[in-house]
Design an enzyme around this catalytic site. Structure first.
Site, PDB file in Angstrom:
ATOM      1  N   TYR A   1      29.715  40.349  54.750  1.00  0.00           N
ATOM      2  CA  TYR A   1      29.755  39.099  55.402  1.00  0.00           C
ATOM      3  C   TYR A   1      30.091  39.041  56.896  1.00  0.00           C
ATOM      4  O   TYR A   1      31.050  39.723  57.260  1.00  0.00           O
ATOM      5  CB  TYR A   1      30.393  37.994  54.606  1.00  0.00           C
TER       6      TYR A   1
ATOM      7  N   LYS B   1      56.925  38.041  32.789  1.00  0.00           N
ATOM      8  CA  LYS B   1      56.241  36.918  33.091  1.00  0.00           C
ATOM      9  C   LYS B   1      55.057  37.128  33.946  1.00  0.00           C
ATOM     10  O   LYS B   1      54.825  38.356  34.319  1.00  0.00           O
ATOM     11  CB  LYS B   1      57.189  35.991  34.045  1.00  0.00           C
TER      12      LYS B   1
ATOM     13  N   MET C   1      33.246  38.441  46.892  1.00  0.00           N
ATOM     14  CA  MET C   1      33.860  38.133  45.541  1.00  0.00           C
ATOM     15  C   MET C   1      33.928  39.538  44.443  1.00  0.00           C
ATOM     16  O   MET C   1      34.875  39.464  43.438  1.00  0.00           O
ATOM     17  CB  MET C   1      32.926  37.151  44.757  1.00  0.00           C
TER      18      MET C   1
END
Length: 397
Positions: A277, A45, A335
């Protein structure tokens, strides 16, 4: 890879030979107890826990798995479309699922509620096929499955459908809540509840071929729970489901995935420079920073960001041979990228290889190390790996 473009500055190397070897090791753990040996269902899965559905499934079968398991119907159908011919079980769906397609593909289907049996019977009648069903019993996990009190009435309907030739009740199964703690009192309590459910099903006239309860942890640590079939998932990919007890090597397992990238920007910065950041990390000396082109869009957990001095980030191996060293992520995981503080004497250059995790045999970081850094479990680290990271398959037959 979702972009269908061959270049990406990072890659996940998946060793199919390791998957084959892991399944053989798991089959040995499921070797005869009281003269009976359990079959192995390799659970594939979630895109084979991030390793790639079809290549991993093929490797598992070649390693000795006689069953494959998927949560989602789409993955089960994809296995059939890829030419995998053995037994497949799928178990998680909502009303209106394409059960007719499941039956046409000769896929076993779990039923966990009365509505599911009704829809499976309707699909069998419509397609003119006999459905192979496994009854899911909630023995104490409190998740999917029939509560024991509901089982007698459900079995009456299932066996009636069996008598009508619409279904064959070939399996009964459940799932542990505390399998990673083999001595937890719920483990034996769930097994006792499961045994009672098996007796009920047999007395009602179910044509049981397999009774299955053991996941990876129970397969490795609790032979009493093996029954006719074991359902390892994480262990197929060489990761320990019980890291507090032992690592993979103790069970004869080898991690199948190595996540690597090529350094992008490498530059020197002065002491006191903020990194990434919110400047959660600030350099304490003149140093060299290296940018790794992987971020949370690729599945790198933002919770593994690093700040000084209280929270080291996720580990990354840089360099090769005796010069190799493991550094922590410096600052926030972004990101698409993360940053390493390579130190004032760094020799690394743009294009050099770094490894986020691998088998750890060279002293480098592992999936479990990243799980610890992010405060999660190893399952999440590999399954969250984004599909834009190419999988490169090694050890193919």
């Amino acid at each position: 890879m979702s972009t269908n473009y061959p270049y990406y500055p990072a890659r996940a190397l998946v060793d199919l030979a390791a998957i084959r070897s892991n399944v053989r090791a798991l089959a040995a753990h499921a070797a005869p107890v009281a003269g009976r040996s359990a079959q192995v269902m390799a659970v594939v899965k979630a895109d084979a826990y991030g390793h790639g559905l079809v290549p991993s499934a093929r490797a598992a079968v070649r390693g000795g798995a006689t069953w494959l398991g998927t949560a989602q119907i789409a993955e089960a159908l994809a296995l059939r479309a890829a030419g995998l011919t053995g037994r497949i079980l799928t178990w998680l769906y909502a009303p209106g699922a394409p059960l007719g397609d499941v039956l046409d593909a000769d896929i076993d289907v779990s039923v966990a509620a009365p509505w599911a049996l009704t829809e499976v019977v309707a699909a069998a009648r419509e397609r003119g096929r006999t459905a192979r069903v496994h009854i899911k019993v909630d023995t104490g996990l409190g998740r999917n499955g029939l509560l024991p009190a509901a089982l007698p009435a459900f079995l009456a309907g299932a066996v009636a459908a069996q008598s009508a030739g619409l279904v064959e009740v070939v399996g009964i199964w459940s799932h542990f809540a505390f399998a990673d703690d083999p001595t937890h009192p719920t483990v034996l309590a769930q097994a006792d509840t499961f045994d009672a459910a098996v007796r009920l099903a047999e007395r009602a006239g179910a044509h049981l071929e397999v009774r299955h309860l053991a996941n990876s942890a129970a397969t490795l640590t609790n032979p009493r729970m093996h029954y006719d079939l074991v359902r390892p998932g994480l262990a197929v990919y060489g990761l320990s489901p019980v890291p507090d007890l032992a690592g993979p090597q103790a069970y004869g397992l080898r991690p199948a995935m190595t996540l690597e990238a090529s350094l992008a920007t490498v530059k020197t910065v002065p002491a006191g420079s903020g990194v990434s950041y919110a400047h959660a990390y600030t350099t304490t000396q003149d140093t060299t920073l290296g940018v790794v082109p992987l971020g949370y869009a690729d599945g790198i957990p933002r919770h593994a960001s690093g700040s000084l001095p209280d929270h080291p980030g996720g580990p990354v191996r840089v360099g090769t041979g005796g010069a190799a060293r493991t550094l922590a992520v410096a600052g926030r995981v972004c990101m698409d990228q993360l940053v390493l503080d390579l130190g004032p004497d760094a020799a690394e250059q743009a294009g050099d290889r770094v490894v986020l995790f691998g088998d750890g045999l060279d002293g480098g970081p592992t999936v479990q190390d990243w799980a610890d850094a992010a405060g999660t479990i190893s399952y999440e680290i590999t399954t969250r790996l984004g599909d834009r990271v190419p999988r490169v398959y090694l050890g193919q037959d």
